[in-house]
Design an enzyme around this catalytic site. Sequence first.
Site, PDB file in Angstrom:
ATOM      1  N   ASP A 207      -7.372 -12.467  48.600  1.00 52.97           N
ATOM      2  CA  ASP A 207      -6.476 -12.100  49.696  1.00 52.97           C
ATOM      3  C   ASP A 207      -5.491 -13.215  50.026  1.00 52.97           C
ATOM      4  O   ASP A 207      -5.628 -14.354  49.564  1.00 52.97           O
ATOM      5  CB  ASP A 207      -7.297 -11.781  50.958  1.00 52.97           C
TER       6      ASP A 207
ATOM      7  N   TYR B 111     -18.607 -17.696  45.483  1.00 52.68           N
ATOM      8  CA  TYR B 111     -17.631 -18.061  46.508  1.00 52.68           C
ATOM      9  C   TYR B 111     -18.237 -19.122  47.411  1.00 52.68           C
ATOM     10  O   TYR B 111     -19.457 -19.180  47.610  1.00 52.68           O
ATOM     11  CB  TYR B 111     -17.281 -16.852  47.382  1.00 52.68           C
TER      12      TYR B 111
END
Length: 262
Positions: free
Chosen positions: A52, A111
């Site tokens: 994003d 992540y």
Amino acid sequence: MRRIKLTVAYDGTNYCGWQIQPNGITIEEILNKKLSALTKEDIRVIGASRTDSGVHALGNVAVFDTESTIPPERMALALNQKLPEDIVIVKSEEVPLSWHPRYQDHITKTYEYHIYNARTANPMKKRTSTFVYVPLDVEKMREGAAFLVGEHDFASFCCIRTNTEDTVRCIHSLEVEELPCTEGAFSYREAGAREIVIRVTGNGFLYNMVRIIAGTLIRVGRGFYEPEKVREILEARVRTEAGVTAPPQGLVLMEIRYGEER
């Protein structure tokens, strides 16, 4: 024709995410332009993870097809000379023409979500972490995180705007690590500033899933939720039960591993 695999690192601060958007510049757009200029071909990369706006990466993966005579392992060096400083090709290599970065067996992604926890914000950490001034209880965050490990329906941790019907994912590991802050002036170190890293590895993630997990664990750390609340949120399968979506700048795609690399 050859297919080249790129391992891509970038600071996502100045970009509207990975995927090409009509309202701003993206990582994919930059790669397409620079590769096309380098190879004198019309290049369109295929990315593994569509991060994003504002999200960073140290190990995203992309492929492109080319007839260029540049050796695959030299493509990274040649491309880095054309890219802006906040995008770097870590590695380039040839893969079979059928190899696709999103459709392989046994893909795992890792992540990290970085939190700067101190009484005052640190401008040196602004681009790469989320500032939380209230002291966080890391042990309680770890207890809450443990409920999310394994295969579950993560509907409560998925943005309601997603079109995904299957919300079952498997988290292989979810760690909450506390690091002493050694950077900055003495006043920051004296104030007990620390960096808290939420590290999660799984077979795939829903839209905003890691940021919602981070936002929920931050609420646990602040004392708004008891650790057992995380299990209740998971079982509810309703997005409104979980914490807020944490800001994008704290999130980094660290690594994507494929079956042949594990």
